[in-house]
Motif scaffolding. Sequence first.
Motif, PDB file in Angstrom:
ATOM      1  N   PRO A  69     -17.913 110.099  -8.256  1.00 21.73           N
ATOM      2  CA  PRO A  69     -18.231 108.751  -8.453  1.00 21.73           C
ATOM      3  C   PRO A  69     -16.954 108.262  -9.215  1.00 21.73           C
ATOM      4  CG  PRO A  69     -19.691 110.022 -10.360  1.00 21.73           C
ATOM      5  CD  PRO A  69     -18.716 110.377  -8.875  1.00 21.73           C
ATOM      6  N   LEU A  70     -17.504 106.758  -8.579  1.00 21.23           N
ATOM      7  CA  LEU A  70     -16.311 105.420  -9.228  1.00 21.23           C
ATOM      8  C   LEU A  70     -16.018 105.681 -10.261  1.00 21.23           C
ATOM      9  CD1 LEU A  70     -14.489 103.256  -6.815  1.00 21.23           C
ATOM     10  CD2 LEU A  70     -13.378 104.760  -8.449  1.00 21.23           C
ATOM     11  N   ALA A  71     -16.230 106.613 -11.549  1.00 22.13           N
ATOM     12  CA  ALA A  71     -16.615 106.681 -13.151  1.00 22.13           C
ATOM     13  C   ALA A  71     -17.133 105.535 -13.381  1.00 22.13           C
ATOM     14  CB  ALA A  71     -14.773 106.242 -13.956  1.00 22.13           C
ATOM     15  N   ALA A 187       2.733  97.702 -13.310  1.00 21.03           N
ATOM     16  CA  ALA A 187       1.795  98.741 -14.875  1.00 21.03           C
ATOM     17  C   ALA A 187       1.189  97.928 -15.254  1.00 21.03           C
ATOM     18  CB  ALA A 187       3.741  98.824 -15.589  1.00 21.03           C
ATOM     19  N   THR A 188       1.016  96.533 -15.531  1.00 22.84           N
ATOM     20  CA  THR A 188      -0.316  95.715 -15.942  1.00 22.84           C
ATOM     21  C   THR A 188      -1.195  96.258 -15.115  1.00 22.84           C
ATOM     22  OG1 THR A 188       1.641  93.963 -16.396  1.00 22.84           O
ATOM     23  CG2 THR A 188      -0.903  93.268 -16.461  1.00 22.84           C
ATOM     24  N   ARG A 189      -1.526  96.178 -13.703  1.00 27.32           N
ATOM     25  CA  ARG A 189      -2.340  97.009 -13.155  1.00 27.32           C
ATOM     26  C   ARG A 189      -3.433  98.058 -13.560  1.00 27.32           C
ATOM     27  NH1 ARG A 189      -7.454  95.357 -10.879  1.00 27.32           N
ATOM     28  NH2 ARG A 189      -7.535  96.956  -9.396  1.00 27.32           N
ATOM     29  N   ALA A 196     -10.483  99.669 -17.578  1.00 25.45           N
ATOM     30  CA  ALA A 196     -11.721  99.312 -17.483  1.00 25.45           C
ATOM     31  C   ALA A 196     -12.907 100.855 -17.404  1.00 25.45           C
ATOM     32  CB  ALA A 196     -11.667  98.510 -16.025  1.00 25.45           C
ATOM     33  N   GLY A 197     -11.314 101.542 -17.843  1.00 26.88           N
ATOM     34  CA  GLY A 197     -12.774 103.099 -17.300  1.00 26.88           C
ATOM     35  C   GLY A 197     -12.118 103.775 -16.046  1.00 26.88           C
TER      36      GLY A 197
END
Lengths: 269, 164
Positions: A69-71, A187-189, A196-197
């Motif tokens: 699962p995508l966390a 880098a920001t992304r 966001a986990g």
Amino acid sequence: MTADHHPPRMGFFTDTSVCIGCKACEVACKEWNNIPEDGLNFTGMSYDNTEGLGADTWRHVAFIEQRKPLATQVAGAEEGDLRWLMASDVCKHCTHAACLDVCPTGALVRTEFGTVVVQEDVCNGCGYCIPACPYGVIDQRKDDGRAWKCTLCYDRLQVGMEPACAKACPTDSIQFGVLDELRERAATRVEKLHEAGVPDARLYGHDPDDGVGGDGAFFLLLDEPEVYGLPPDPVVTTRDLPSMWRHVGVAAITMAAGIVAAFAGGRRP
Amino acid sequence: MSTSDVTREGLKGVQPGRDAMVGVPGGKRRRGGEQPVVPDAKFSSYYGKPVINQPVWKAPDIAGYFYLGGLAGASSVLGLGAHITDRPALAKSCKLGALGAISLGTVGLVHDLPEVRLRERDPRHPSAGQRHQLVHVRAGPRDRRDRPAARLRPGQTPPATVNG
């Protein structure tokens, strides 16, 4: 115009976390660059029907299905749930490009945008560049014999347009721009994704100190690079040339010494 | 000896929670009594596809070119030795052997190229003065004005630097 006045180095930042696998980049690339059709095959590799980069595939969308699962991105996701990874792969336009280093004809050139381009009318199809590429990007077109790869739409760049794939990308997964700006944006992304986990989010090819001196086209991945078919630690293959020449030198000296010994020690007939 | 399952390292035979892997069933993992500290290394690839492209050289041509090149080099050095030490028969056969090998090797190298012809000697062309004057000539009509990239000379330093 002197060598000091050149445009900044341009590149791609491919953010795979927003890729939806629509393949608009593949289609736009084929259309714009007039690349011949190379088979519409059922590969059994999820929705991937182009398999990988090659002479006639300059953008390749990889599809990975994982039981993972995508966390926290997916609320209520349970173990065993399927997640999709989609990533649009492309020529990396390396800082230290092995294909460029080994080309004996000068067909491969570095453009003013810092990209690596094959001049198709100079290429003689010797094939040196093909095993030299640490990413397996450049390849031979079978019916033609010459080597082909992504040009980062050199023709479009020259008139101030963005490459066809970036233009066509509906989610801005493919971002085109000045490489330094793209690196900052990336880098920001990746920081945002970590907050966001999504701890697996990582950049690939962004580091100017890696084995190829950093890629002109780099990526944000959600798993190990191997999962996407990317080498985890690419190295410019010409790094080993000095050692190879040293070995050749040792072999030549040994042979010369043997010949000298044969004549010096031989009896006159 | 204590019979409790509770030890300093946590429950016997149970991985501590901090080592739990996403998507991997937990529980007991007994292998020869030793607890691995790291999970088993797993090789992953993209549907088993190789990362690097295969060379496109024809094996007999290029391997033959290398072999014959070595043969020619060794023969010519032997021929030189024979010439200096005044062995005319040996010198002659060595020199002829070297000439034959280098000629045959060149044939192999050219044969490996997809479709070739000797390039017209255009001094403005990027590959003018290069060692390799053999080119592929299947491309259609050429208009050099359409190709500004051709004005870059091979070996020229990249105009864009590493960090812009």
